[in-house]
Design an enzyme around this catalytic site. Structure first.
Site, PDB file in Angstrom:
ATOM      1  N   ARG A  83      -6.189  -3.482  -5.059  1.00 15.25           N
ATOM      2  CA  ARG A  83      -5.948  -4.999  -5.068  1.00 15.25           C
ATOM      3  C   ARG A  83      -4.582  -5.405  -5.592  1.00 15.25           C
ATOM      4  O   ARG A  83      -4.270  -4.568  -6.687  1.00 15.25           O
ATOM      5  CB  ARG A  83      -7.010  -5.638  -6.329  1.00 15.25           C
ATOM      6  CG  ARG A  83      -8.352  -5.566  -5.953  1.00 15.25           C
ATOM      7  CD  ARG A  83      -9.088  -5.948  -7.134  1.00 15.25           C
ATOM      8  NE  ARG A  83      -9.151  -4.814  -8.106  1.00 15.25           N
ATOM      9  CZ  ARG A  83      -9.531  -4.885  -9.424  1.00 15.25           C
ATOM     10  NH1 ARG A  83     -10.007  -5.981  -9.916  1.00 15.25           N
ATOM     11  NH2 ARG A  83      -9.303  -3.853 -10.142  1.00 15.25           N
ATOM     12  N   GLU A  84      -3.831  -6.152  -5.381  1.00 20.53           N
ATOM     13  CA  GLU A  84      -2.692  -6.483  -5.687  1.00 20.53           C
ATOM     14  C   GLU A  84      -2.710  -6.827  -7.221  1.00 20.53           C
ATOM     15  O   GLU A  84      -3.751  -7.689  -7.634  1.00 20.53           O
ATOM     16  CB  GLU A  84      -2.007  -7.615  -5.132  1.00 20.53           C
ATOM     17  CG  GLU A  84      -1.638  -7.438  -3.633  1.00 20.53           C
ATOM     18  CD  GLU A  84      -0.927  -8.433  -2.983  1.00 20.53           C
ATOM     19  OE1 GLU A  84      -0.181  -9.293  -3.497  1.00 20.53           O
ATOM     20  OE2 GLU A  84      -0.936  -8.332  -1.578  1.00 20.53           O
TER      21      GLU A  84
ATOM     22  N   PHE B 131     -16.456 -11.470  -8.218  1.00 19.20           N
ATOM     23  CA  PHE B 131     -16.152 -11.880  -7.079  1.00 19.20           C
ATOM     24  C   PHE B 131     -17.114 -13.318  -7.013  1.00 19.20           C
ATOM     25  O   PHE B 131     -17.289 -13.779  -5.840  1.00 19.20           O
ATOM     26  CB  PHE B 131     -16.409 -11.458  -6.049  1.00 19.20           C
ATOM     27  CG  PHE B 131     -14.925 -10.811  -5.666  1.00 19.20           C
ATOM     28  CD1 PHE B 131     -14.449  -9.864  -6.494  1.00 19.20           C
ATOM     29  CD2 PHE B 131     -14.238 -11.093  -4.654  1.00 19.20           C
ATOM     30  CE1 PHE B 131     -13.157  -9.303  -6.163  1.00 19.20           C
ATOM     31  CE2 PHE B 131     -12.909 -10.665  -4.475  1.00 19.20           C
ATOM     32  CZ  PHE B 131     -12.184  -9.719  -5.084  1.00 19.20           C
TER      33      PHE B 131
ATOM     34  N   ALA C 235     -15.335 -19.318  -8.908  1.00 22.89           N
ATOM     35  CA  ALA C 235     -14.995 -20.393  -7.938  1.00 22.89           C
ATOM     36  C   ALA C 235     -13.819 -20.841  -8.220  1.00 22.89           C
ATOM     37  O   ALA C 235     -13.144 -20.709  -9.308  1.00 22.89           O
ATOM     38  CB  ALA C 235     -16.050 -21.689  -8.310  1.00 22.89           C
TER      39      ALA C 235
ATOM     40  N   VAL D 193       0.769  -1.207  -0.004  1.00 25.98           N
ATOM     41  CA  VAL D 193      -0.139   0.018  -0.061  1.00 25.98           C
ATOM     42  C   VAL D 193       0.863   1.153  -0.005  1.00 25.98           C
ATOM     43  O   VAL D 193       0.773   2.416  -0.708  1.00 25.98           O
ATOM     44  CB  VAL D 193      -0.765   0.003   1.128  1.00 25.98           C
ATOM     45  CG1 VAL D 193      -1.839   1.329   1.545  1.00 25.98           C
ATOM     46  CG2 VAL D 193      -1.888  -1.235   1.131  1.00 25.98           C
TER      47      VAL D 193
ATOM     48  N   THR E  25      -5.007  -1.430   7.450  1.00 27.71           N
ATOM     49  CA  THR E  25      -6.253  -1.974   8.006  1.00 27.71           C
ATOM     50  C   THR E  25      -6.158  -2.122   9.581  1.00 27.71           C
ATOM     51  O   THR E  25      -5.327  -2.855  10.217  1.00 27.71           O
ATOM     52  CB  THR E  25      -6.535  -3.348   7.419  1.00 27.71           C
ATOM     53  OG1 THR E  25      -6.863  -3.058   5.875  1.00 27.71           O
ATOM     54  CG2 THR E  25      -7.902  -3.802   7.908  1.00 27.71           C
TER      55      THR E  25
ATOM     56  N   CYS F   4      -4.823  -9.960   2.678  1.00 27.76           N
ATOM     57  CA  CYS F   4      -5.808  -9.235   3.268  1.00 27.76           C
ATOM     58  C   CYS F   4      -6.884 -10.232   3.629  1.00 27.76           C
ATOM     59  O   CYS F   4      -7.171 -10.187   4.846  1.00 27.76           O
ATOM     60  CB  CYS F   4      -6.242  -8.250   2.266  1.00 27.76           C
ATOM     61  SG  CYS F   4      -5.289  -6.893   2.039  1.00 27.76           S
TER      62      CYS F   4
HETATM   63  C1  UDX Z   1      -8.389  -7.853  -1.677  1.00 27.17           C
HETATM   64  C2  UDX Z   1      -9.317  -6.661  -1.877  1.00 27.17           C
HETATM   65  O1  UDX Z   1      -9.982  -6.869  -3.302  1.00 27.17           O
HETATM   66  C3  UDX Z   1      -8.994  -5.127  -1.941  1.00 27.17           C
HETATM   67  O2  UDX Z   1     -10.000  -4.206  -1.807  1.00 27.17           O
HETATM   68  C4  UDX Z   1      -8.082  -5.085  -0.572  1.00 27.17           C
HETATM   69  O3  UDX Z   1      -7.648  -3.756  -0.569  1.00 27.17           O
HETATM   70  C5  UDX Z   1      -7.219  -6.063  -0.361  1.00 27.17           C
HETATM   71  O4  UDX Z   1      -7.821  -7.358  -0.478  1.00 27.17           O
HETATM   72  P1  UDX Z   1      -6.325  -8.810  -3.030  1.00 27.17           P
HETATM   73  O5  UDX Z   1      -6.057  -9.501  -1.818  1.00 27.17           O
HETATM   74  O6  UDX Z   1      -5.134  -8.107  -3.821  1.00 27.17           O
HETATM   75  O7  UDX Z   1      -7.352  -7.579  -2.602  1.00 27.17           O
HETATM   76  O8  UDX Z   1      -6.843  -9.785  -4.404  1.00 27.17           O
HETATM   77  P2  UDX Z   1      -8.491  -9.946  -4.855  1.00 27.17           P
HETATM   78  O9  UDX Z   1      -8.377  -9.863  -6.523  1.00 27.17           O
HETATM   79  O10 UDX Z   1      -9.379  -9.473  -4.028  1.00 27.17           O
HETATM   80  O11 UDX Z   1      -8.392 -11.503  -4.522  1.00 27.17           O
HETATM   81  C6  UDX Z   1      -8.353 -12.172  -3.247  1.00 27.17           C
HETATM   82  C7  UDX Z   1      -8.282 -13.517  -3.445  1.00 27.17           C
HETATM   83  O12 UDX Z   1      -9.720 -14.109  -3.731  1.00 27.17           O
HETATM   84  C8  UDX Z   1      -7.417 -14.101  -4.494  1.00 27.17           C
HETATM   85  O13 UDX Z   1      -6.787 -15.651  -3.960  1.00 27.17           O
HETATM   86  C9  UDX Z   1      -8.335 -14.666  -5.576  1.00 27.17           C
HETATM   87  O14 UDX Z   1      -7.903 -15.752  -6.200  1.00 27.17           O
HETATM   88  C10 UDX Z   1      -9.659 -14.937  -4.778  1.00 27.17           C
HETATM   89  N1  UDX Z   1     -10.764 -14.769  -5.766  1.00 27.17           N
HETATM   90  C11 UDX Z   1     -11.279 -13.565  -5.942  1.00 27.17           C
HETATM   91  C12 UDX Z   1     -11.552 -15.935  -5.927  1.00 27.17           C
HETATM   92  O15 UDX Z   1     -11.436 -16.993  -6.013  1.00 27.17           O
HETATM   93  N2  UDX Z   1     -12.650 -15.604  -6.825  1.00 27.17           N
HETATM   94  C13 UDX Z   1     -13.182 -14.352  -7.134  1.00 27.17           C
HETATM   95  O16 UDX Z   1     -14.262 -14.064  -7.623  1.00 27.17           O
HETATM   96  C14 UDX Z   1     -12.400 -13.453  -6.807  1.00 27.17           C
END
Ligand code: UDX
Length: 441
Positions: free
Chosen positions: A154-155, A249, A252, A11, A121, A260
């Site tokens: 998001r990363e 989101f 699956a 961040v 956070t 996070c």
């Molecule tokens: C997340 C939040 O999206 C972001 O707003 C916050 O600031 C930090 O945490 P990040 O961890 O970078 O961001 O990744 P994100 O794209 O949200 O994905 C998180 C995890 O969920 C990943 O392992 C991803 O593969 C998984 N995921 C995401 C799913 O399995 N299915 C989805 O539909 C979306």
């Protein structure tokens, strides 16, 4: 505006580079000298698309500075952003030791009035604590206002999210401070939500908890789809068309990972628990996610029996594509379970190998060549949906593997495509190929 960012993690670095790009004079401070040395040369310690060019450019044009010196960082800052880590403690709660150190240091080094914005956070009430720490130590003639300003980056898409986020949350109990922060963020043209401090803190936890809930929900639906012969892609699309649900989101897979969701969901359960307010739904979300990460290895054992001595190609180590971050990555759970089962693991990842190696060591083999990982393998497990994996021609599984058996934890291939190849293919929430038995009987 002279801006200081405390913390050169994800961040902190993205915030520093992007604020410099917006025209602010930015100083980013971190206690890790090696990291700051690297950054002063324009090199990023993390992989994030678009970050390094922004760092280089703004270092070159003098908008961005890196330091370990608190006097340089804090004495003349107009706004300070706190972006230090809040790691998980043994009981799941957030560890605030870095927050405490930064608050003390700010109080000791400021020489003018300043707004302190917390991007880390932090549990509800922490910003008030930061205010108290600073107020109790700062020179009495100076005014400091602490603002909760949670981050939603998001990363892998962090630069895009900074410039085109859905909203900016500003939590302060002082309208004049909120107005100043609104002015600061105006050039981004992103909707601004002004709230009290505690609501802003809660928004971050609630957002991450809700997104994690969506993922565990769709994974549970996917697991049922597998039994009843439905296809999760169709189901997710079908429910996502309802605007109240939304399409995002609902993918699956092997469960969420990263820095996070796992940490923040546990912290929120802990926060509720502190008030004897058990968050049962979120506990279930976490349990479902843990179970989901174990499904690929269970499916592998169901398909080929014992994995002892079997060569398994693990495709992907990062917790998602476009990052080298392996924190809480499902791939690492898969590695652990494969090793426990006695498998010989060859892992492919385009960029996350150095970070994975730090955790896993030499217990597995690593390669940046997918074909090398697949060579003579008895089984392949896909853990990350890298473009390189999604675009790998399916023939390669046939030409390189001993047995073309693919357990796809990310639904990288369409079933239409798969049907054209003699590959045994099991994905998440979709019929397997070839369909061995009709489980719907
Ligand atoms: C997340 C939040 O999206 C972001 O707003 C916050 O600031 C930090 O945490 P990040 O961890 O970078 O961001 O990744 P994100 O794209 O949200 O994905 C998180 C995890 O969920 C990943 O392992 C991803 O593969 C998984 N995921 C995401 C799913 O399995 N299915 C989805 O539909 C979306």
């Amino acid at each position: 505006m002279k801006v200081t960012v405390a913390g050169a993690g994800y961040v902190g670095l993205v915030t520093s580079a992007c604020l410099a790009e917006l025209g602010h004079q930015v100083t980013c401070i971190d206690i890790q000298k090696e990291k700051i040395d690297l950054l002063q040369c324009g090199r990023s310690p993390i992989y994030e698309p678009g970050l390094e060019p922004l760092l280089e450019k703004n270092l070159r044009n003098g908008q961005l500075h890196f330091t370990t010196n608190p006097h340089k960082a804090y004495s003349d800052a107009g706004i300070i952003f706190i972006a230090v880590g809040t790691p998980e403690t043994h009981d799941g709660s957030a560890d605030l030791k870095y927050i405490h150190v930064v608050a003390h240091t700010i109080a000791n080094y400021i020489e003018q009035d300043v707004i302190v914005c917390t991007k880390s956070t932090v549990p509800v009430g922490t910003n008030e604590l930061i205010q108290q720490i600073i107020d109790s130590r700062k020179p009495p003639n100076l005014q400091v206002e602490v603002v909760a300003n949670p981050e939603f980056l998001r990363e892998g898409a962090a630069i895009l999210d900074f410039f085109h986020g859905d909203r900016i949350v500003i939590g302060t109990n002082h309208p004049e401070v909120a107005a100043l922060m609104e002015q600061f963020y105006l050039p981004l043209n992103i909707p601004i939500i002004k709230t009290d401090i505690r609501s802003a803190e809660m928004i971050k936890y609630a957002a991450n908890a809700f997104l994690a809930t969506k993922i565990s929900f769709i994974n549970e639906i996917a697991n049922i789809c597998e039994h009843v012969g439905a296809n999760i892609d169709e189901v997710a699309y079908g429910i996502g068309q309802d605007k109240r649900i939304g399409q995002h989101f609902l993918k699956a897979g092997v469960g969420y990972g990263g820095s996070c969701f796992p940490k923040d969901t546990k912290a929120l359960v802990q926060i509720g628990g502190n008030f004897k307010q058990r968050f049962e739904l979120l506990e279930a979300v976490i349990n479902v996610n843990n179970r989901q990460q174990s499904l690929p290895v269970l499916k592998a054992m169901d398909t080929i029996g014992s994995l002892h001595g079997k060569k398994v190609a693990l495709l992907g180590l990062a917790f998602k594509a476009d990052t080298d971050d392996v924190r809480e990555s499902a791939a690492l759970t898969i590695v652990k379970e494969l090793l426990e089962a006695g498998a010989d693991v060859s892992a492919y990842d385009p960029i996350a190998i150095p970070k994975a190696r730090k955790i896993v060591g030499d217990a597995i083999g690593y390669t940046e060549e997918i074909r090398q990982a697949l060579q003579d393998a008895d089984l392949a497990i896909i853990a990350t949906d890298w473009e390189q994996i999604k675009h790998l021609p399916l023939e390669v599984y046939l030409t390189h593997m001993k047995n073309p058996i693919v357990i796809d934890g990310r639904n990288c291939y369409s079933l239409q495509e798969i049907k054209q190849f003699p590959i045994t293919y099991l994905s998440v929430g979709r019929p397997g190929h070839p369909i061995v038995n009709d489980k719907f009987e």
